[in-house]
Design a protein around this motif. Structure first.
Motif, PDB file in Angstrom:
ATOM      1  N   ALA A  71     -10.301   2.112  -9.613  1.00 25.11           N
ATOM      2  CA  ALA A  71      -9.438   1.616 -10.685  1.00 25.11           C
ATOM      3  C   ALA A  71      -7.983   1.659 -10.239  1.00 25.11           C
ATOM      4  O   ALA A  71      -7.222   0.711 -10.435  1.00 25.11           O
ATOM      5  N   ARG A  72      -7.631   2.758  -9.602  1.00 23.16           N
ATOM      6  CA  ARG A  72      -6.262   2.921  -9.125  1.00 23.16           C
ATOM      7  C   ARG A  72      -5.957   1.860  -8.062  1.00 23.16           C
ATOM      8  O   ARG A  72      -4.900   1.242  -8.055  1.00 23.16           O
ATOM      9  N   ASP A  73      -6.928   1.662  -7.191  1.00 23.56           N
ATOM     10  CA  ASP A  73      -6.772   0.689  -6.117  1.00 23.56           C
ATOM     11  C   ASP A  73      -6.540  -0.707  -6.677  1.00 23.56           C
ATOM     12  O   ASP A  73      -5.838  -1.524  -6.080  1.00 23.56           O
ATOM     13  N   LEU A  74      -7.137  -0.983  -7.839  1.00 24.68           N
ATOM     14  CA  LEU A  74      -7.010  -2.309  -8.433  1.00 24.68           C
ATOM     15  C   LEU A  74      -5.803  -2.398  -9.359  1.00 24.68           C
ATOM     16  O   LEU A  74      -5.637  -3.370 -10.074  1.00 24.68           O
ATOM     17  N   GLY A  75      -4.982  -1.348  -9.344  1.00 23.79           N
ATOM     18  CA  GLY A  75      -3.708  -1.437 -10.044  1.00 23.79           C
ATOM     19  C   GLY A  75      -3.656  -0.765 -11.402  1.00 23.79           C
ATOM     20  O   GLY A  75      -2.695  -0.956 -12.141  1.00 23.79           O
ATOM     21  N   ALA A  76      -4.680   0.033 -11.762  1.00 23.68           N
ATOM     22  CA  ALA A  76      -4.643   0.710 -13.053  1.00 23.68           C
ATOM     23  C   ALA A  76      -3.862   2.015 -12.930  1.00 23.68           C
ATOM     24  O   ALA A  76      -4.053   2.760 -11.980  1.00 23.68           O
TER      25      ALA A  76
END
Lengths: 356, 301
Positions: B200-205
């Motif tokens: 999720a973090r990797d996808l910008g969250a």
């Protein structure tokens, strides 16, 4: 700077006392396929995670397209990651999974739907939009994970053993698809695996890692044909290693004397310098060694007794005993020798390589 | 998508299908236990609830009088609503308190302290329920620990009466059952693959969006099962309402006890008990369906 996609400068990562990565420096060209290859615990995944911004280096710097990387989660990230276990969100549909990154960037719903369908077409899975991840096969899940990372059009895609959990057949097929996709999209791929065959098939460049260090960064051909360290020679493919020293140097040829006093000649081109008298190892691949009649024409020859003859499809592996030293030879399956026959094996100067 | 609808139907059939009888042979001992000590008594209560009591004796005369009584007389209804409200409040309170705690244990506390924290939390659960209830009396009484501390700190002059009100009942419920909620929440949070958060973090969250998009939906089964537990336990609890809440505003369980101890009306008590069981069953079915649909991953907003 702009013609370098990813650059690591003297990057070190320590977890407490343990050094996962030591003084790693490398550059990746845009649109190329780099594989970090090594045994488990060699630091390849840690390196990938540092490039992805999941871990901070203890020392050194990492640049992506000339800029230092953003560690905080943000839409400024330059890389996307495909995880080993896919890490698909189990409570979201395939469409929601792939569209997640766009949703985080505040893209409009209709636009997300359109681009997700484009991605699904790209990975040949147009009919799974509303399925849940657990309803898909392993290979399909892997493709969805890939689509989810690619939809953000990252300049650099990181892949952490993405095919590790799949069976051999699907693996081979996906290797091919991944490679095609990479050249189609022109994205830099940084790929981590411990499977040397996989690395060989897919990569433009392979970085062999061992114990946190980069042992060699080269094309697959060079890695296999001209290993720079013993570790690389042993890790990639199989090889015979003769210990000894460099005896003398000629314009094109180097004389190598093994510990039994036999002299082997080999071409000098792979060696920058040949310090005479220096301890060295001679590496010869099993398939470069000739047997019987063919061996008689070779420059370097060894007498030995065939100890074992092992069939493996198109070739036979001979284990030849040279007074206690075992030499592996790959010969054509029709070869007419059998244990415990005494035979001659040999190779020419262009076959072996010397590791200092 | 014909594929998907057939999948759903298949699942529904599975859900409705009763396992074949031979399935129960292997678990015969435990089945017998269940039958003798649980199903038969419940059946008995169910039967008795349709009988009447005359001169302290059960008379075999089928009637719906008990039920019409309950549905027509306000004290029963008031007690029922009170029990329901108290149980719901306990659910909300324990969820609000347990969620951050479970979250901290699962995601913030270093792994080596996790077990210690869980044990520390479960330990009080092993002490006798009555003892815990009486301990709360000592704390919450007018001259109890809580009021004394407030007095010393000059926050109040006259004690606040907490004991023998349903505020004390609520304190008891929340303390007793929050542990369950925390454990269930923790186990569903602990089961969340950490890579999902990184993805999720990797996808910008950001942290907040990761929480609402990933962690919260995936912890819902724990929250729902925890809520069911807390609700059922609180709704059926007799100890906390009597020892901490006093008897002035009786809850439903106290009505049952009154029918048995006071008026010795077994059939009336049984009818009240049946209403409780039915209430719990309805709650169970409604919520478990929701859990099923979540864990199958077929619906989350």
């Amino acid at each position: 700077m702009e013609n370098i996609s990813v650059e690591l400068r003297h990057v070190t990562k320590a977890f407490g006392e343990v050094h996962a990565v030591r003084d790693l420096t490398l550059q990746v060209q845009p649109g190329s396929f780099l594989t970090l290859l090594g045994p488990s615990g060699c630091g390849k995944t840690t390196t990938l995670r540092m490039i992805g911004g999941f871990e901070r280096p203890s020392a050194g710097e990492i640049f992506i397209l000339g800029k230092t990387i953003a560690y905080e989660s943000s839409t400024q990230r330059q890389t996307n990651m495909v995880f080993q276990d896919y890490a698909l969100f189990p409570h979201k549909t395939v469409g929601q999974n792939i569209g997640f990154g766009l949703k985080m960037r505040g893209v409009k719903k209709a636009e997300i739907g359109k681009r997700v369908r484009e991605m699904l077409d790209l990975i040949n899975l147009s009919d799974v939009y509303d399925r849940m991840p657990h309803q898909l096969s392993g290979g399909q899940q892997q493709r969805v994970a890939l689509a989810r990372a690619l939809i953000l059009k990252p300049p650099v895609l990181l892949l952490d053993e993405p095919l590790g959990a799949l069976d051999a057949k699907i693996r081979k097929q996906l290797q091919l698809e991944l490679k095609q996709l990479q050249s189609e999209l022109g994205i830099t791929f940084i790929y981590v695996t411990h499977d040397q065959e996989e690395a060989m098939t897919m990569s433009d460049t392979i970085g062999i890692m061992n114990d946190g260090r980069l042992e060699q960064l080269d094309t697959p051909e060079k890695i296999y044909g001209d290993p720079q360290t013993l570790f690389v020679a042993k890790f990639v493919g199989e090889c015979n290693i003769f210990e000894g020293r460099i005896r003398s140097e000629h314009p094109d040829i180097v004389d190598f004397e093994d510990n039994r006093g036999q002299i082997f000649k080999l071409k000098k081109d792979s060696l920058e310098s040949a310090p005479v008298g220096k301890q060295a190892s001679l590496v010869v691949r099993p398939e470069d060694i000739q047997v019987a009649d063919a061996a008689r024409k070779c420059v370097n020859r060894i007498q030995g007794r065939v100890e074992e003859k092992l069939y493996s499809g198109s070739i036979v592996r001979l284990v030849v005993d040279r007074e206690g030293e075992k030499i592996m030879v790959d010969a054509h399956k029709g070869i007419a020798v059998s244990p415990p026959e005494l035979i001659e094996i040999g190779w020419n100067p262009d076959a072996g390589s010397i590791i200092l | 998508m014909p594929d998907q609808s057939s999948f759903k139907i298949e699942k529904m059939v599975k859900f409705r299908n009763f396992p074949p009888i031979r399935f129960f042979v292997g678990i015969l001992p435990i089945s017998l236990w269940e039958i003798i000590f649980f199903m038969l008594p419940v059946l008995l209560i169910f039967i008795v609830s349709f009988l009447i009591v005359k001169e302290l004796r059960l008379v075999f005369q089928w009637t719906l009088a008990n039920y019409t009584d309950i549905f027509s007389k306000t004290p029963y209804w008031v007690a029922y609503v009170r029990s329901f409200r108290l149980a719901l409040t306990a659910v909300v309170l324990s969820a609000v308190l347990a969620y951050p705690l479970a979250y901290a244990i699962a995601f913030v506390v270093p792994a080596r302290f996790r077990r210690l924290l869980m044990v520390a939390m479960i330990l009080p659960f092993w002490t006798n329920y009555l003892i815990r209830a009486y301990s709360w009396q000592i704390i919450l009484a007018n001259n109890g620990l809580f009021n004394e501390i407030l007095k010393v700190l000059n926050i109040i002059e006259t004690p606040i009466s907490i004991l023998y009100t349903h505020v004390a009942t609520e304190v008891g419920f929340t303390h007793f059952y929050m542990v369950l909620m925390t454990m269930l929440l923790y186990s569903s949070m602990d089961a969340i693959n950490r890579n999902l958060m990184e993805a999720a973090r990797d996808l910008g969250a950001g942290k907040l969006r990761t929480f609402f998009e990933i962690i919260f939906p995936l912890s819902l089964p724990g929250l729902i099962v925890g809520s069911i537990f807390v609700f059922i336990m609180s709704f059926g609890d007799f100890v906390a309402p009597s020892i901490l809440g006093g008897g002035k505003k009786p809850v439903f369980t106290q009505m049952v006890v009154d029918e048995i101890q006071g008026t010795v009306n077994l059939s009336m008590a049984s009818a009240l008990a049946v209403i409780m069981v039915v209430t719990i069953l309805i709650v169970l079915i409604l919520f478990l369906r929701r859990v099923e649909s979540i864990t199958a991953g077929s619906s989350t907003g």
